[in-house]
Each structure stands twice: as structure tokens, then as C-alpha cells.
Design an enzyme around this catalytic site. Sequence first.
Site, PDB file in Angstrom:
ATOM      1  CG  ASP A  87     -18.965   2.638  77.255  1.00  0.00           C
ATOM      2  OD1 ASP A  87     -19.387   1.227  77.767  1.00  0.00           O
ATOM      3  OD2 ASP A  87     -18.112   2.378  78.742  1.00  0.00           O
ATOM      4  CG  HIS A  89     -17.648   6.832  79.759  1.00  0.00           C
ATOM      5  ND1 HIS A  89     -17.965   6.486  80.890  1.00  0.00           N
ATOM      6  CD2 HIS A  89     -16.751   5.209  79.825  1.00  0.00           C
ATOM      7  CE1 HIS A  89     -17.548   5.686  81.451  1.00  0.00           C
ATOM      8  NE2 HIS A  89     -17.338   4.887  80.527  1.00  0.00           N
ATOM      9  CG  ASP A 115     -20.338   2.511  81.161  1.00  0.00           C
ATOM     10  OD1 ASP A 115     -21.062   2.499  82.268  1.00  0.00           O
ATOM     11  OD2 ASP A 115     -19.352   2.048  81.662  1.00  0.00           O
ATOM     12  CG  ASP A 118     -19.116   8.858  86.400  1.00  0.00           C
ATOM     13  OD1 ASP A 118     -18.964   9.343  86.317  1.00  0.00           O
ATOM     14  OD2 ASP A 118     -19.578   7.368  86.679  1.00  0.00           O
ATOM     15  NE  ARG A 119     -12.624   6.002  84.036  1.00  0.00           N
ATOM     16  CZ  ARG A 119     -12.952   5.161  83.946  1.00  0.00           C
ATOM     17  NH1 ARG A 119     -14.304   4.975  82.632  1.00  0.00           N
ATOM     18  NH2 ARG A 119     -12.963   4.534  84.557  1.00  0.00           N
ATOM     19  CG  ASN A 147     -18.994   0.057  85.086  1.00  0.00           C
ATOM     20  OD1 ASN A 147     -20.323   0.078  83.926  1.00  0.00           O
ATOM     21  ND2 ASN A 147     -18.410  -0.071  85.243  1.00  0.00           N
ATOM     22  CG  HIS A 148     -19.379   4.449  85.187  1.00  0.00           C
ATOM     23  ND1 HIS A 148     -18.540   5.469  85.789  1.00  0.00           N
ATOM     24  CD2 HIS A 148     -18.107   3.370  84.475  1.00  0.00           C
ATOM     25  CE1 HIS A 148     -17.227   4.729  85.088  1.00  0.00           C
ATOM     26  NE2 HIS A 148     -17.233   3.671  85.130  1.00  0.00           N
ATOM     27  CG  HIS A 197     -22.275  -1.445  80.292  1.00  0.00           C
ATOM     28  ND1 HIS A 197     -21.868  -0.473  79.776  1.00  0.00           N
ATOM     29  CD2 HIS A 197     -21.434  -1.661  81.246  1.00  0.00           C
ATOM     30  CE1 HIS A 197     -20.732  -0.036  80.431  1.00  0.00           C
ATOM     31  NE2 HIS A 197     -20.922  -0.466  81.112  1.00  0.00           N
ATOM     32  NE  ARG A 244     -14.642  -4.603  83.156  1.00  0.00           N
ATOM     33  CZ  ARG A 244     -14.418  -3.580  82.164  1.00  0.00           C
ATOM     34  NH1 ARG A 244     -14.589  -2.663  83.482  1.00  0.00           N
ATOM     35  NH2 ARG A 244     -14.226  -3.708  81.397  1.00  0.00           N
ATOM     36  CG  HIS A 271     -17.515  -3.665  80.420  1.00  0.00           C
ATOM     37  ND1 HIS A 271     -18.106  -2.236  81.643  1.00  0.00           N
ATOM     38  CD2 HIS A 271     -17.514  -3.961  81.486  1.00  0.00           C
ATOM     39  CE1 HIS A 271     -17.454  -2.608  83.535  1.00  0.00           C
ATOM     40  NE2 HIS A 271     -17.584  -4.307  82.981  1.00  0.00           N
TER      41      HIS A 271
END
Length: 359
Positions: A87, A89, A115, A118-119, A147-148, A197, A244, A271
Amino acid sequence: GDVYKRQVSTQSTWGENYNHYLEFLNLSYSIMSKSAIGNLDAQIQQLLQCKPLPEADVKQLCEKAKEIFMQESNVQPVRAPVTVCGDVHGQFHDLLELFKIGGMPPDTNYLFMGDYVDRGHHSVETLTLLIALKVRHRDRITLTRGNHESRQITQVYGFYDECCRKYGNPNVWRFFTELFDSLPLTALVESQFFCLHGGLSPSIDTLDHIRQLDRFQEVPHEGPMCDLLWSDPDDRTGWGISPRGAGYTFGQDISQQFNHTNKLKAIARAHQLIMNGYANTHDKNVVTIFSAPNYCYRCGNQAALMEVDETLKCNYIQFDPAPRAKGEGAVQKLSLIHISEPTRQAEISYAVFCLKKKK
């Protein structure tokens, strides 16, 4: 992509790596038609300065990238040597630090396991740079889906809002989320390292099962495609319900059987936040790699890369966050509990999950 093969030492400075990269661009530009390259090199140089591209350029870039991804497999073959990353991110300056440590494409071959957004504060620039590098050096960089990389998740965790804030409308978000639907689900390094991932699925026994999936869609709420992006290894036997709310947890017996059935050396995945950047689990049948240092600008974790050489030997490189400009991403070590985010479909931080298990 084979024109310039200078090997950049991991001790090189960012300036040296960047100069090597510009040297490659100048060399390749001189032997390729200008119409074939277009203004892609100038766009990459702009992105390396953390400056977003105009909306029209992003649309065109996504269209070119989609043509490339559509030709790739659900289990995309990758040649060694390659550097495998987890990731990132949206932590753009840490992505530059990653390239400083590992070398700039095309000097180094890369496999990113999802990923990208995001964030972090710079998901737009991070994702656009990686897509531009993919279009420019399609055989030197592999991007798989996390997954993002979905419409639902990016509307919750920042990418949608960032696109609207930087462009004044959601068009760029739509361009990218449509592109997400074409990303490969997994990759296979020299038929030995299975890279993805999330993790395994009770619906999937072989790599051929994955090759048969229809990946050109939004990530489903359940099923094998969802599991590949959401599942986690766990200290258990067999399969378990994931905290999750999507995917499963799986034990060492599951990963051992999968690797044996598919003649694999190991599963490499991302992940999960790992404080040391990487972790070998399930008796080295699974390795988790996390490449976002000081995750969310507050977790205090290291990041890591996994270098796979020509002999398939793995070398792990840990690295710390890039220096921050004043006011950009407060570097403070808050309690990990602040990362938790409720909702079924949304991700619950692995760090928070571990804390809850200890209570």
C-alpha cells in the site's frame, strides 16, 4: 524499455536517480517518434513535482492505460528481477522516497499490489504518476487492484473529495474509477511468487480459477474477486469470518495447500499495516508488505519493499517517511485506535483489530 538499463544503487541520492531518469528520457526520446511519446515525458516530470495534470490530460492518460490493462491477465506474469511494493495510500512524498530507495522506473522493475489512493493528502498525484509511468514503461511496472480501488471505498476515505477539491468536479474521480475496473487482480513472479492485495478465497483452489474470473466490474460485496482484495492470513486453522466485513481470514494450512497445489514458493500480499514494514507468516508461506511509512502521518511505522532478484532470492528493504514540508501531514504518533472506521463495507485497520484482540 530496454534502451537504458543503468542499475541504480540503493545508496544513490534522489537527485542522482532523477538525473538518471531524465537521461533515459532524453535517450529514448531521440530514437522514438515524437508522435508516439507525445507529451507524456513532460507530464511525468510535472507529476514528479507533485503538480496535478489538467483534467483533459488525465482523461487521455486513463484511456491509454485502459488499453494496456485490457490486454493483461487476471494473473499477470512478471519477470524477475522486480521490486514488490504494498500500500502507498496517496502518500506522494513517501512514494518518491520509495523510488529514491529502490530506483526510478525503468531502471528498476516494479510490482505494486494496490491501494494507491485514500487517506494520504496526494492521492491524485500519486495515482496519476503511477499510471503515467505504466503507460510510459508498460513492461517495467505492474499495477494490481487493491480494495481501495473501488467507487464505494473512495467515496468514504478521501479520494473522491480530493478529486472534487482539486478539479472542482468529480470527473477525474470517474475517469480513474472506470480505469480501476480494468486493473489485473493478481500477478505471478516467475511462476513462483503469487502477488495480490488481500488474500485467498474458499472459492479458489488454483490460479486457473482466478484467470477465469470476470474482473471488469466494480468490486463485488462478496465472492472470489472480493476475497482476493479483502482477505487476511490469521493465526488459526481453516477459514474464518473476517472482522473487516468482507473477505475471510485463512490459516497456515490453507496457504500451505494453495502454494503446494499451484507449485508456488510463497504468497506476497499487502493490505495490513505492519509496524516493521513487512512480516513473514504461516512458516514463510505468506509475506505481507506495507509501503506507506508513518501511515496516515501518525502511526510511526516503517515501510518496506521486497526485491526479488534473478535467482528468486528475496531481499527486504525498510525505509522511513520522506521529510515533510512544514504543515504537510502532521507527523505525530497518535494512538492507533484513531484509525478505526466503522461500517461493514469499509476497511477496519489491522492495527486496531490487533489491539482489540489483546483486550
